[in-house]
Design a protein around this motif. Structure first.
Motif, PDB file in Angstrom:
ATOM      1  N   LEU A  33      -7.454   3.985   2.840  1.00 22.85           N
ATOM      2  CA  LEU A  33      -6.754   3.276   3.912  1.00 22.85           C
ATOM      3  C   LEU A  33      -6.131   1.986   3.384  1.00 22.85           C
ATOM      4  O   LEU A  33      -5.010   1.628   3.764  1.00 22.85           O
ATOM      5  N   ALA A  34      -6.851   1.312   2.506  1.00 27.57           N
ATOM      6  CA  ALA A  34      -6.305   0.084   1.916  1.00 27.57           C
ATOM      7  C   ALA A  34      -5.084   0.401   1.059  1.00 27.57           C
ATOM      8  O   ALA A  34      -4.117  -0.366   1.030  1.00 27.57           O
ATOM      9  N   ARG A  35      -5.116   1.547   0.383  1.00 26.10           N
ATOM     10  CA  ARG A  35      -3.976   1.958  -0.432  1.00 26.10           C
ATOM     11  C   ARG A  35      -2.720   2.167   0.405  1.00 26.10           C
ATOM     12  O   ARG A  35      -1.612   1.887  -0.036  1.00 26.10           O
ATOM     13  N   ILE A  36      -2.896   2.662   1.626  1.00 31.02           N
ATOM     14  CA  ILE A  36      -1.747   2.849   2.526  1.00 31.02           C
ATOM     15  C   ILE A  36      -1.106   1.499   2.832  1.00 31.02           C
ATOM     16  O   ILE A  36       0.116   1.341   2.743  1.00 31.02           O
ATOM     17  N   TYR A  37      -1.936   0.524   3.187  1.00 32.71           N
ATOM     18  CA  TYR A  37      -1.400  -0.810   3.486  1.00 32.71           C
ATOM     19  C   TYR A  37      -0.780  -1.460   2.253  1.00 32.71           C
ATOM     20  O   TYR A  37       0.271  -2.114   2.343  1.00 32.71           O
ATOM     21  N   LEU A  38      -1.424  -1.295   1.097  1.00 36.31           N
ATOM     22  CA  LEU A  38      -0.887  -1.886  -0.128  1.00 36.31           C
ATOM     23  C   LEU A  38       0.447  -1.260  -0.523  1.00 36.31           C
ATOM     24  O   LEU A  38       1.367  -1.965  -0.951  1.00 36.31           O
ATOM     25  N   SER A  39       0.572   0.054  -0.366  1.00 37.56           N
ATOM     26  CA  SER A  39       1.840   0.692  -0.715  1.00 37.56           C
ATOM     27  C   SER A  39       2.953   0.235   0.225  1.00 37.56           C
ATOM     28  O   SER A  39       4.083   0.022  -0.213  1.00 37.56           O
ATOM     29  N   GLU A  40       2.640   0.068   1.513  1.00 39.68           N
ATOM     30  CA  GLU A  40       3.636  -0.463   2.450  1.00 39.68           C
ATOM     31  C   GLU A  40       4.079  -1.857   2.035  1.00 39.68           C
ATOM     32  O   GLU A  40       5.270  -2.164   2.037  1.00 39.68           O
ATOM     33  N   GLY A  41       3.129  -2.700   1.704  1.00 31.21           N
ATOM     34  CA  GLY A  41       3.451  -4.059   1.302  1.00 31.21           C
ATOM     35  C   GLY A  41       4.259  -4.109   0.012  1.00 31.21           C
ATOM     36  O   GLY A  41       5.193  -4.903  -0.116  1.00 31.21           O
ATOM     37  N   LEU A  42       3.916  -3.248  -0.948  1.00 32.09           N
ATOM     38  CA  LEU A  42       4.652  -3.237  -2.213  1.00 32.09           C
ATOM     39  C   LEU A  42       6.077  -2.733  -2.033  1.00 32.09           C
ATOM     40  O   LEU A  42       7.009  -3.260  -2.648  1.00 32.09           O
ATOM     41  N   VAL A  43       6.263  -1.729  -1.191  1.00 26.29           N
ATOM     42  CA  VAL A  43       7.624  -1.236  -0.939  1.00 26.29           C
ATOM     43  C   VAL A  43       8.451  -2.317  -0.260  1.00 26.29           C
ATOM     44  O   VAL A  43       9.616  -2.556  -0.619  1.00 26.29           O
ATOM     45  N   LEU A  44       7.847  -3.003   0.696  1.00 30.32           N
ATOM     46  CA  LEU A  44       8.543  -4.089   1.384  1.00 30.32           C
ATOM     47  C   LEU A  44       8.886  -5.221   0.420  1.00 30.32           C
ATOM     48  O   LEU A  44       9.998  -5.757   0.430  1.00 30.32           O
ATOM     49  N   ALA A  45       7.949  -5.586  -0.454  1.00 30.22           N
ATOM     50  CA  ALA A  45       8.198  -6.652  -1.422  1.00 30.22           C
ATOM     51  C   ALA A  45       9.232  -6.232  -2.455  1.00 30.22           C
ATOM     52  O   ALA A  45      10.065  -7.044  -2.868  1.00 30.22           O
ATOM     53  N   LEU A  46       9.204  -4.986  -2.872  1.00 29.17           N
ATOM     54  CA  LEU A  46      10.188  -4.506  -3.837  1.00 29.17           C
ATOM     55  C   LEU A  46      11.588  -4.565  -3.244  1.00 29.17           C
ATOM     56  O   LEU A  46      12.530  -5.029  -3.894  1.00 29.17           O
ATOM     57  N   ALA A  47      11.720  -4.140  -2.007  1.00 28.39           N
ATOM     58  CA  ALA A  47      13.033  -4.199  -1.353  1.00 28.39           C
ATOM     59  C   ALA A  47      13.500  -5.643  -1.211  1.00 28.39           C
ATOM     60  O   ALA A  47      14.675  -5.957  -1.467  1.00 28.39           O
ATOM     61  N   GLY A  48      12.604  -6.530  -0.822  1.00 29.02           N
ATOM     62  CA  GLY A  48      12.966  -7.936  -0.680  1.00 29.02           C
ATOM     63  C   GLY A  48      13.310  -8.591  -2.002  1.00 29.02           C
ATOM     64  O   GLY A  48      14.257  -9.384  -2.095  1.00 29.02           O
TER      65      GLY A  48
END
Length: 159
Positions: A48-63
């Motif tokens: 479950l933590a991996r799901i949140y971390l992947s969302e955050g990393l994709v968002l940070a990569l786009a930004g």
């Protein structure tokens, strides 16, 4: 003036981080049922933590990619404006280390921002979650506290 400009950029980054953290918290609260179903089906807390971390990393990569692209596009206009401030400012240009540091800050902010929904999920499981309104009010207050000095600095630079 350049120190003030750097401080303004840092305050703007903190305001953006507060905005994104508020969005991620809201999203995690709206996904409570999905995460409860995943956990009931046997997903571990690490998954479950991996799901949140992947969302955050994709968002940070786009930004981060968007920010670097915007800096490359807007640099000529900024360089001509900075040259009006004095002769020493004409030598300022973005280098590899500038973009490397931007990328590192993007990844670190993603880890911090993704950690917030993970904490909310853990508190929810143990039944000690604080009210959503309290956190929302705190984040809005933090944004306001960061934007007021930014507005004062802009007023000082205007004159």
């Amino acid at each position: 003036p350049l120190t003030l400009l750097g401080g303004a950029a840092e305050l703007l980054l903190l305001i953006a981080l507060a905005n994104v953290s508020h969005l991620l918290i809201s999203r995690s609260l709206s996904r409570r049922k999905e995460m409860a179903i995943r956990e009931a089906l046997g997903a571990s807390k690490a998954q479950l933590a991996r799901i949140y971390l992947s969302e955050g990393l994709v968002l940070a990569l786009a930004g981060t990619v968007g920010g670097i692209a915007l800096s490359l596009i807007s640099y000529p206009a900024l360089a001509s404006t900075l040259s009006l401030l004095g002769p020493r400012t004409s030598t300022i240009s973005p280098r590899f280390w500038t973009y490397a540091m931007t990328s590192v800050l993007g990844v670190l902010s993603a880890l911090v921002l993704a950690g917030i929904p993970i904490l909310f999920h853990k508190r929810e499981l143990t039944g000690r979650i604080r009210s959503r309104n309290r956190w929302s009010a705190g984040l809005v207050l933090a944004q306001l506290a960061l934007s007021v000095p930014l507005l004062f600095a802009a007023g000082v630079l205007w004159k």
